[in-house]
Scaffold this active site. Sequence first.
Site, PDB file in Angstrom:
ATOM      1  N   ASN A  75      62.571  55.035  67.904  1.00 17.26           N
ATOM      2  CA  ASN A  75      62.792  53.651  67.470  1.00 17.26           C
ATOM      3  C   ASN A  75      63.841  53.547  66.367  1.00 17.26           C
ATOM      4  OD1 ASN A  75      62.330  50.907  67.368  1.00 17.26           O
ATOM      5  ND2 ASN A  75      60.384  51.047  66.264  1.00 17.26           N
ATOM      6  N   HIS A 107      45.552  46.090  67.734  1.00 25.41           N
ATOM      7  CA  HIS A 107      46.062  45.694  66.420  1.00 25.41           C
ATOM      8  C   HIS A 107      45.727  44.240  66.111  1.00 25.41           C
ATOM      9  CE1 HIS A 107      49.597  48.791  66.638  1.00 25.41           C
ATOM     10  NE2 HIS A 107      48.427  49.363  66.708  1.00 25.41           N
ATOM     11  N   ARG A 152      42.463  48.021  64.642  1.00 18.62           N
ATOM     12  CA  ARG A 152      43.186  48.199  63.385  1.00 18.62           C
ATOM     13  C   ARG A 152      43.437  46.823  62.779  1.00 18.62           C
ATOM     14  NH1 ARG A 152      49.426  50.175  62.863  1.00 18.62           N
ATOM     15  NH2 ARG A 152      49.737  47.930  63.000  1.00 18.62           N
ATOM     16  N   TYR A 210      53.948  45.376  56.195  1.00 15.23           N
ATOM     17  CA  TYR A 210      53.755  46.087  57.445  1.00 15.23           C
ATOM     18  C   TYR A 210      52.649  45.447  58.296  1.00 15.23           C
ATOM     19  CZ  TYR A 210      52.434  49.453  60.854  1.00 15.23           C
ATOM     20  OH  TYR A 210      52.128  50.024  62.049  1.00 15.23           O
ATOM     21  N   ASP A 267      46.242  51.067  58.460  1.00 16.74           N
ATOM     22  CA  ASP A 267      47.439  51.891  58.280  1.00 16.74           C
ATOM     23  C   ASP A 267      48.090  51.534  56.945  1.00 16.74           C
ATOM     24  OD1 ASP A 267      49.774  53.340  58.566  1.00 16.74           O
ATOM     25  OD2 ASP A 267      50.223  52.620  60.594  1.00 16.74           O
ATOM     26  N   HIS A 311      50.724  53.031  55.914  1.00 15.01           N
ATOM     27  CA  HIS A 311      52.147  53.202  56.231  1.00 15.01           C
ATOM     28  C   HIS A 311      52.938  53.891  55.123  1.00 15.01           C
ATOM     29  CE1 HIS A 311      55.392  51.869  59.102  1.00 15.01           C
ATOM     30  NE2 HIS A 311      54.398  52.226  59.873  1.00 15.01           N
ATOM     31  N   GLU A 338      45.042  55.469  57.771  1.00 12.24           N
ATOM     32  CA  GLU A 338      46.212  56.196  58.290  1.00 12.24           C
ATOM     33  C   GLU A 338      47.346  56.246  57.276  1.00 12.24           C
ATOM     34  OE1 GLU A 338      47.609  54.403  61.907  1.00 12.24           O
ATOM     35  OE2 GLU A 338      49.579  55.333  61.740  1.00 12.24           O
ATOM     36  N   GLU A 354      52.162  60.483  62.878  1.00 11.98           N
ATOM     37  CA  GLU A 354      53.021  59.849  63.892  1.00 11.98           C
ATOM     38  C   GLU A 354      54.489  60.226  63.706  1.00 11.98           C
ATOM     39  OE1 GLU A 354      51.992  55.738  63.097  1.00 11.98           O
ATOM     40  OE2 GLU A 354      53.918  55.387  62.155  1.00 11.98           O
ATOM     41  N   ARG A 379      48.024  62.500  64.472  1.00 13.93           N
ATOM     42  CA  ARG A 379      48.652  61.380  65.194  1.00 13.93           C
ATOM     43  C   ARG A 379      49.904  61.765  65.980  1.00 13.93           C
ATOM     44  NH1 ARG A 379      47.888  56.618  65.884  1.00 13.93           N
ATOM     45  NH2 ARG A 379      49.636  55.679  64.795  1.00 13.93           N
ATOM     46  N   HIS A 405      49.773  58.439  68.388  1.00  7.28           N
ATOM     47  CA  HIS A 405      50.585  57.248  68.158  1.00  7.28           C
ATOM     48  C   HIS A 405      50.793  56.549  69.499  1.00  7.28           C
ATOM     49  CE1 HIS A 405      54.741  55.732  66.505  1.00  7.28           C
ATOM     50  NE2 HIS A 405      53.802  54.843  66.308  1.00  7.28           N
ATOM     51  N   ASP A 418      56.792  50.661  70.672  1.00  3.63           N
ATOM     52  CA  ASP A 418      58.130  51.263  70.759  1.00  3.63           C
ATOM     53  C   ASP A 418      58.104  52.615  71.465  1.00  3.63           C
ATOM     54  OD1 ASP A 418      57.044  51.364  67.765  1.00  3.63           O
ATOM     55  OD2 ASP A 418      58.067  53.256  68.112  1.00  3.63           O
ATOM     56  N   GLU A 449      45.968  55.010  70.195  1.00  2.93           N
ATOM     57  CA  GLU A 449      46.498  53.705  69.780  1.00  2.93           C
ATOM     58  C   GLU A 449      47.024  52.969  71.014  1.00  2.93           C
ATOM     59  OE1 GLU A 449      49.887  53.869  67.150  1.00  2.93           O
ATOM     60  OE2 GLU A 449      49.599  51.816  66.478  1.00  2.93           O
ATOM     61  N   TRP A 478      58.837  52.216  54.082  1.00  3.66           N
ATOM     62  CA  TRP A 478      58.367  51.209  55.036  1.00  3.66           C
ATOM     63  C   TRP A 478      57.238  51.851  55.799  1.00  3.66           C
ATOM     64  CZ3 TRP A 478      57.957  46.398  56.105  1.00  3.66           C
ATOM     65  CH2 TRP A 478      57.484  46.005  57.379  1.00  3.66           C
TER      66      TRP A 478
HETATM   67  O1  EZ4 Z   1      55.670  52.036  62.344  1.00  5.94           O
HETATM   68  O2  EZ4 Z   1      55.874  52.786  65.836  1.00  5.94           O
HETATM   69  O3  EZ4 Z   1      50.610  53.187  63.583  1.00  5.94           O
HETATM   70  N1  EZ4 Z   1      51.625  52.722  63.987  1.00  5.94           N
HETATM   71  C1  EZ4 Z   1      52.762  52.584  63.292  1.00  5.94           C
HETATM   72  C2  EZ4 Z   1      53.951  52.018  64.024  1.00  5.94           C
HETATM   73  C3  EZ4 Z   1      55.258  52.635  63.543  1.00  5.94           C
HETATM   74  C4  EZ4 Z   1      56.349  52.421  64.571  1.00  5.94           C
HETATM   75  C5  EZ4 Z   1      57.597  53.209  64.223  1.00  5.94           C
HETATM   76  O4  EZ4 Z   1      58.534  53.122  65.252  1.00  5.94           O
HETATM   77  O5  EZ4 Z   1      52.785  52.907  62.126  1.00  5.94           O
HETATM   78  O6  EZ4 Z   1      53.962  50.630  63.888  1.00  5.94           O
HETATM   79 CO    CO Z   2      51.130  54.205  61.751  1.00  4.80          CO
END
Ligand code: EZ4
Ligand code: CO
Length: 401
Positions: free
Chosen positions: A39, A124, A149, A161, A209, A211, A235, A261, A282, A311, A315, A338, A401
């Site tokens: 991605n 999600h 999630r 996020y 998550d 992130h 996560e 991931e 993941r 994961h 994407d 997921e 991010w």
């Molecule tokens: O940010 O797939 O748990 N899932 C994630 C995703 C990732 C994207 C990155 O391309 O954290 O949303």
């Molecule tokens: Co994630």
Amino acid sequence: MADRITAARVVICSPGRNFVTLVIETADGLTGIGDATLNGRELAVAAYLQEHVVPCLIGRDPARIEDAWQYLYRGAYWRRGPVTMTAIAAVDVALWDIKAKAAGMPLYQLLGGASRERMLCYGHADGATIAEAVDALVRYAEEGYRAIRIQAGVPGLNRIYGVHAPDAHADPTLPAEGDWDTAKYLRFAPKLFEAARLRAGPDIHLLHDAHHRLLPNEAAQLGKALEPYDLFWLEDVTPVENQEALRHVRRHTTTPLAIGEVLNTIYDCQALITEQLIDYIRATVVHAGGITHLRRIADLAALYGVRTGCHGAADLSPVTMGAALHFGRAIPNFGIQEYSIHPPEAREVFQWDWRFADGYLHSGESPGIGVTFDEAAAARFPYARAYLDVNRLTDGTLWNW
Ligand code: EZ4
Ligand code: CO
């Protein structure tokens, strides 16, 4: 006589979002496909495959999957990393698809047969506010999801996020920018899960998550603060480069941790698994070297009581989901998958036999990975450059991010 690879090509398309697909054809008339989507950096993998890998594939025996894997991994000299491992994964999955089609079997049969008939998955539930996120949670539960999630907007922050609020960034062709304040988030997250657990009841598995956004001690605080809400997992609490950080988190909380991931090889996962710093790994088929390599990671994890939680964001193409479900069906230490629904246009390009029912994903029974790719349809959706977001602290410092 052994079959041989006669053609291999990379197709980039954007049915709702960008996907890179490797197509391999053999003299015996078989076609295999592999996902090569990374991605936001799609063309790097496409060029790696087209310019450097495809010429090495022509004429090879497609049955020699392990040899092809070793050839591409060792032979590159420059090992590991997301671009290399995604390219290798695409070849690996396409060759497993061909082998299973040659055998007339769904892939999971070649991987040892079914350890289970269906794979628990999570959806999600996102919302700009706690109320919206909890309403989304209830909708998912009503659709049959057993694991969900939850991500919600933090009051005072614009774009976080999981919540796709408008972006104030000046140029829409460049990465969108989010804002982030860890202190606000740490005050907010327990309230989100208090509300979520109250509405969901005790049986729904709740996931979250972070992130990669927290420092080690902040991650420990969050894990501890969320313990009353009995999460299935928390996560990516910290960036995974510093795996020592997880020792500190682990010492302070029993909230289950999921990481990986962004990891690409067994070496990246090794300390996390052998030191039992996580509960779920993941890493996934497309970014961790395909079925051949993910199986090594899962086998190592099995020795330490770590289960898979691959994961499965949107994407990752439907090709990866097909492969991941055969993998998950076969391995002994599957944990959860997921599941993020692909854009509707993706159905015009990819057809798949896996399906969702009653909170579980079911792999299909057709030979191979059970996903087909319509190149003519793909041509109707040309590639369009797109980025993941970036993130800044409220003082402007660039953050994770
Ligand atoms: O940010 O797939 O748990 N899932 C994630 C995703 C990732 C994207 C990155 O391309 O954290 O949303
Ligand atoms: Co994630």
